[in-house]
Design an enzyme around this catalytic site. Structure first.
Site, mmCIF file in Angstrom:
data_model
loop_
_atom_site.group_PDB
_atom_site.id
_atom_site.type_symbol
_atom_site.label_atom_id
_atom_site.label_comp_id
_atom_site.label_asym_id
_atom_site.label_seq_id
_atom_site.Cartn_x
_atom_site.Cartn_y
_atom_site.Cartn_z
ATOM 1 C CE LYS A 180 -2.415 1.790 5.927
ATOM 2 N NZ LYS A 180 -1.868 3.135 5.683
ATOM 3 N N GLY A 233 3.994 -2.599 -1.776
ATOM 4 C CA GLY A 233 4.827 -2.138 -0.676
ATOM 5 C C GLY A 233 6.010 -3.054 -0.475
ATOM 6 C CB SER A 234 8.305 -3.373 2.391
ATOM 7 O OG SER A 234 7.461 -3.812 3.451
ATOM 8 N N GLY A 238 4.329 -7.249 2.679
ATOM 9 C CA GLY A 238 3.580 -8.017 1.700
ATOM 10 C C GLY A 238 3.406 -9.467 2.102
ATOM 11 C CD GLU A 255 5.141 -3.950 -7.500
ATOM 12 O OE1 GLU A 255 6.282 -4.463 -7.441
ATOM 13 O OE2 GLU A 255 4.917 -2.773 -7.213
ATOM 14 C CB CYS A 289 8.920 -1.297 -6.841
ATOM 15 S SG CYS A 289 7.662 -1.032 -8.100
ATOM 16 C CD GLU A 390 12.855 -2.341 -2.915
ATOM 17 O OE1 GLU A 390 12.359 -1.987 -4.000
ATOM 18 O OE2 GLU A 390 12.199 -2.867 -1.998
#
Length: 488
Positions: A180, A233-234, A238, A255, A289, A390
């Site tokens: 995806k 992703g975020s 996550g 991650e 990231c 972030e």
């Protein structure tokens, strides 16, 4: 928006075929450098589409896992060769779809090729060990079993490298895959999957379903026939992925974010440190990231470093990624642009001093894109939002410290622990930094961003699920150890 009818429509890839979703819902992928340009159309798929893909992956997993590692590696080699032939085309699509400069896009595509070739070679490496048994008449050894069907939920910021560094090890170790991709990079993902298709992968081994995270992403998390999930992703997303996978006993790998520090010691090569800070923090528009976010500088060199940094930042050319003189492209979307601008406003409201940038770019030729100026703050303290959250944009926060030891303490004062770097010539400081910094990736006299494909990658604390991607470490997630005892 000006709809361009000549833009191609990209379907789902399921069981070796390009299949349109019965929902017939299309969404335009627009160029973030010019929101009036449609790069292509992708499908907003349904759970039924996902179920179809998962069933195809499930049906093919036994025959794929029965192939030798060398045979599976041959397919990866073929995909790498095709991707290499199409490097320029795919890099241009990437630049037009998510905004990074063309040289960066070419470099990332080349990295995808190298990853495929690296993992193709893994098919010929050992997968177990012989272990002495207490029974002299027995043989005991370990081997590896694939998980089965792996769901890959990939982000938009590295739309070639990250899907490939997840899919390649999953495939070489005998798993089948349902990808995806992020909607902001769905066209680029389709171009990558075309390479797998043209390499002749058996039907059902590689599948792709586009659509929203709330439908397709959540569907992957909840699907009982998906045995493992690898996500980048975020943090907020996550954690939902991890909780959902845990609830039904699926293996998961996360991650997530970073608030990555660089420490500039008083004995550092300041020119090198400035170069690394700018590259680490502002290249790719800060949308990594591992991007540098917090810059801790010893007081003795603070003003000199700041002066050199600002001089270089002011030279940065913001523009369309396909233009040769452009150093920094746009944010990936209007939503991401607004997020970055909101953090900049928060920094000003909380008392940080804006030294440069901080605004949307409105120069001629940039008004229809999602461009933001590279931004530098000082007078930042650790309680400020821009020092804690972030941003995922080209924003640097400079923080003055009195001692090197204080810099390490402050760098560790975060929920994240992905990457960190230090600039110093002092071996004692280097060793202290390596031993004491709380990060999964530690770099000395080099920028925080930069991951080599043959090395394990992942974070500490809230930056990951404490597993590692890439290199030979990938086998730990994509397989399970099987211990075998043979008695004659």
């Amino acid at each position: 928006m000006t709809i361009q009818t000549q833009a191609a429509i990209y379907s789902n890839y399921i069981n070796g075929e390009w299949i349109s979703s019965p929902s017939a819902r299309l969404e335009a992928s627009v160029n973030p450098a010019n929101k009036n340009e449609v790069v292509g159309y992708f499908q907003q798929s349904t759970i039924e589409d996902l179920n179809h893909a998962v069933q195809a992956a499930k049906d093919s997993k036994k025959s794929w896992s029965r192939l030798s590692g060398a045979a599976r590696g041959d397919y990866l080699y073929k995909a790498a060769n095709i991707l290499e032939k199409r490097l320029d085309e795919i890099a241009e699509i990437m630049t037009r779809e998510m905004g990074k400069t063309l040289p960066e896009a070419k470099g990332e595509t080349a990295r995808g090729i190298a990853i495929l070739r690296y993992y193709a070679g893994e098919g010929m490496r050992k997968v177990g060990d012989v272990i002495p048994s207490t029974d002299s008449g027995a043989l005991m050894f370990t081997t590896r079993a694939p998980l089965g069907v792996v769901g890959v939920i990939a982000p938009w910021n590295f739309p070639v490298a990250i899907p490939i560094w997840k899919m390649a090890p999953a495939l070489i170790y005998g798993n089948t895959v349902v990808l995806k991709p992020a909607s902001e990079a769905a066209v680029t993902a389709a171009k990558v999957i075309e390479c797998f298709h043209d390499a002749g992968f058996p039907a059902g081994v590689v599948n792709m379903v586009t659509g929203s995270g709330s439908v397709i992403g959540q569907g992957i998390v909840d699907h009982p026939d998906i045995n493992g999930i690898t996500f980048t992703g975020s943090n907020s997303t996550g954690k939902r992925v991890g909780q959902g996978a845990l609830a039904r006993g699926a293996k998961y790998q996360l991650e997530m974010g970073g608030k990555n520090p660089v420490i500039i010691a008083k004995d550092a090569d300041l020119d090198l440190a400035v170069e690394g800070t700018i590259s680490g923090g502002l290249r790719s528009t800060g949308q990594k990231c591992t991007a540098t976010s917090r810059v801790f500088v010893e007081a003795e060199v603070y003003e000199s470093f700041k002066e050199k940094l600002l001089a270089k930042v002011k030279e940065i050319k913001v523009g369309h990624g396909l233009e040769s003189e452009t150093w920094m492209g746009p944010c990936v979307s209007e939503s991401q642009l607004n997020t970055v601008l909101s953090y900049i406003e928060k920094g000003k409201e909380e008392g940080a001093a804006l030294l440069f940038g901080g605004n949307k770019c409105t120069d001629k030729g940039l008004e229809d894109g999602f461009f933001v100026q590279p931004t530098v703050f000082d007078n930042v303290n650790l309680n400020m939002t821009i020092a804690r959250e972030e941003i995922f944009g080209p924003v640097l926060a400079i923080i003055k410290v009195d001692r090197f030891e204080e810099a390490i303490e402050m760098a560790n004062d975060t929920e994240y622990g992905l990457s960190a770097s230090v600039y110093t010539k002092d071996i004692g400081k280097i060793l202290a930094f390596i031993n004491e910094i709380e990060a999964g990736l530690v770099r000395v006299n080099a920028e925080t961003a930069g991951v080599e494909l043959q090395a394990p990658f992942g974070g500490m604390k809230q930056s990951s699920s404490h597993s590692r991607e890439q290199g030979q470490a990938a086998i730990e997630f994509f397989t399970s150890i099987k211990t075998v005892f043979v008695k004659a």
